[in-house]
Design a protein around this motif. Structure first.
Motif, PDB file in Angstrom:
ATOM      1  N   TYR A 162       1.139  -0.590  -0.224  1.00 51.88           N
ATOM      2  CA  TYR A 162      -0.253  -0.289   0.129  1.00 51.88           C
ATOM      3  C   TYR A 162       0.884   1.375  -0.235  1.00 51.88           C
ATOM      4  O   TYR A 162       0.685   2.381  -0.536  1.00 51.88           O
ATOM      5  CB  TYR A 162      -1.239  -0.015   0.830  1.00 51.88           C
ATOM      6  N   LYS A 163       1.649   1.293   0.621  1.00 52.81           N
ATOM      7  CA  LYS A 163       2.555   2.409   1.202  1.00 52.81           C
ATOM      8  C   LYS A 163       3.999   3.071  -0.096  1.00 52.81           C
ATOM      9  O   LYS A 163       4.181   3.947  -0.653  1.00 52.81           O
ATOM     10  CB  LYS A 163       3.729   2.528   1.884  1.00 52.81           C
ATOM     11  N   LYS A 164       4.028   1.577  -0.755  1.00 57.72           N
ATOM     12  CA  LYS A 164       4.480   1.489  -2.185  1.00 57.72           C
ATOM     13  C   LYS A 164       4.061   1.774  -3.300  1.00 57.72           C
ATOM     14  O   LYS A 164       4.519   2.504  -4.397  1.00 57.72           O
ATOM     15  CB  LYS A 164       5.305   0.115  -1.762  1.00 57.72           C
ATOM     16  N   ASP A 165       3.043   1.419  -3.828  1.00 58.67           N
ATOM     17  CA  ASP A 165       2.311   1.720  -4.987  1.00 58.67           C
ATOM     18  C   ASP A 165       1.362   2.706  -4.972  1.00 58.67           C
ATOM     19  O   ASP A 165       0.509   2.262  -4.264  1.00 58.67           O
ATOM     20  CB  ASP A 165       1.205  -0.220  -5.647  1.00 58.67           C
ATOM     21  N   LYS A 166       1.625   3.838  -5.268  1.00 59.97           N
ATOM     22  CA  LYS A 166       0.414   4.565  -4.839  1.00 59.97           C
ATOM     23  C   LYS A 166      -0.485   4.843  -5.495  1.00 59.97           C
ATOM     24  O   LYS A 166      -0.973   5.925  -5.347  1.00 59.97           O
ATOM     25  CB  LYS A 166       1.296   5.784  -5.538  1.00 59.97           C
TER      26      LYS A 166
END
Length: 386
Positions: A162-166
């Motif tokens: 979640y935090k990596k793929d915006k």
């Protein structure tokens, strides 16, 4: 509440015969509301947690007492509450405690000390020294419900990417009793290990990444909010606020989640699940609003508590396209097992098949978090498995 396998005091011959007056005196935590009503529920009143006859009298700041009569030699088991089992006393570290027990011998005063109350511990209002066990990424916040005119804690599990793929969007699972599903520190008697399970299954490639929204219950309002119909009996009562609770999820919570998180908003990507009363309200929500919830998980559901109304509601709803997971432990209350089997028969009559209905009977399974944690992987993979 009597629990299997609990130890009680050894039998001792009473010093007197006949009826004995016993005074129970209890000191409650400093954070207990000044207007709190304290009760004693036990083996002598069918474990009624809010029995008007066993309401205690306030005799000093944070100190209450009541005098009851018992036959000499009686073994008395009991717990202190603030009127229901959602507000029952807990131990020094917020843990569940065994039933208190005394062997009535002579008249006298018995003094006790309540360390904590269940609802304060589960909401996280106080720190009790139990380590947190959250695994993964979380966001936690308070959200006001205009439907119910109260505020509750919401905890959101976010998947590894979640935090990596915006740009990526994720399906959502809404779960009741949110304080019990992720964190030992806030749980009633152990957590479901939902976060650890999802992290493991995602890493193994067996599960789609998903967002899980844990909706904390509000303690004393839990039974009312989780039942669409009012009921009363055996120390339990509900005002039947289930429709308002479902309205809160649909009209307030879900729009907030869809606005603040990257979700897939359609019903094919939205599930709702819970256990016990949470299972009841999940099934009700799915059949009431299938356009919102395409998947329903109902574990160890309290179908019995509605006097059969949930069966009539499901039969008349005209819904045959939900994806349903339903389970029960064979060592649970006999009526619960019977009602669950009856629900499965009804669903099959309505056209549900193995394609959209998974039913699990857990041999020897009991009605508690440990067994719901055990069966959670089966449910979540049925909904979101690869």
């Amino acid at each position: 509440m009597p629990l299997p396998g609990e130890e009680t005091e050894e039998a001792v011959e009473p010093a007197v015969q006949g009826e004995v007056e016993v005074t129970f005196r209890v000191t409650v935590p400093n954070y207990t509301p000044d207007d709190a009503e304290i009760y004693i529920g036990g083996s002598f009143n069918n474990w009624n947690p809010g029995d008007p006859k066993t309401k205690m009298t306030k005799i000093a700041e944070k100190t209450y007492e009541i005098t009851l009569k018992f036959d000499a030699g009686t073994l008395v088991e009991f717990k202190f509450t603030r009127g229901n089992w959602e507000t029952v006393e807990k131990g020094e570290k917020g843990e569940e405690i065994s039933n208190r027990a005394i062997k009535v011998k002579d008249p006298g005063v018995y003094e006790f000390d309540v360390k904590h109350w269940r609802d304060f511990v589960e909401r996280g209002d106080i720190e009790v020294g139990i380590p947190h066990t959250l695994t993964g990424h979380f966001e936690k916040f308070q959200l006001y419900s205009p439907e119910l005119n109260n505020e509750r804690t919401i905890i959101v599990y976010l998947p590894p990417s979640y935090k990596k793929d915006k740009e990526k969007r994720y399906p959502v699972l809404y779960m009741h009793d949110g304080q019990n599903i992720f964190d030992t520190a806030t749980s009633f008697v152990g957590e479901w290990e939902v976060d650890e399970t999802c992290e493991r299954l995602i890493t193994l490639g067996e599960l789609r990444e998903l967002i899980i929204v844990g909706i904390y219950n509000t303690g004393e309002q839990r039974l009312s909010e989780y039942s669409p119909w009012p009921f009363s009996g055996d120390g339990y009562s509900s005002e039947g606020k289930g429709d308002l609770y479902v309205d809160f999820i649909i009209n307030t919570l879900k729009p907030y989640i869809d606005t603040h998180f990257r979700t897939l908003t359609d019903n094919d990507n939205t599930a709702i699940a819970g256990s016990s009363m949470g299972g009841l309200i999940s099934l009700y929500a799915g059949f009431r609003n299938p356009e919102v919830f395409g998947m329903v998980g109902a574990m160890s559901s309290s179908f019995w508590i509605t006097g059969g109304k949930i069966f009539e509601f499901v039969e008349n709803a005209g819904v045959d396209n939900l994806k349903l997971y339903i389970d029960i432990g064979t060592a649970e209350v006999e009526q619960a097992l019977k009602d669950t089997r009856n629900m499965i028969d009804l669903l099959k009559k309505l056209g549900y098949t193995d394609k959209n209905l998974l039913y699990v009977e857990d041999e020897g399974g009991l009605h508690n978090e440990r067994f719901w944690a055990k069966r959670f992987p089966t449910m979540v993979k049925f909904f979101f498995g690869k």
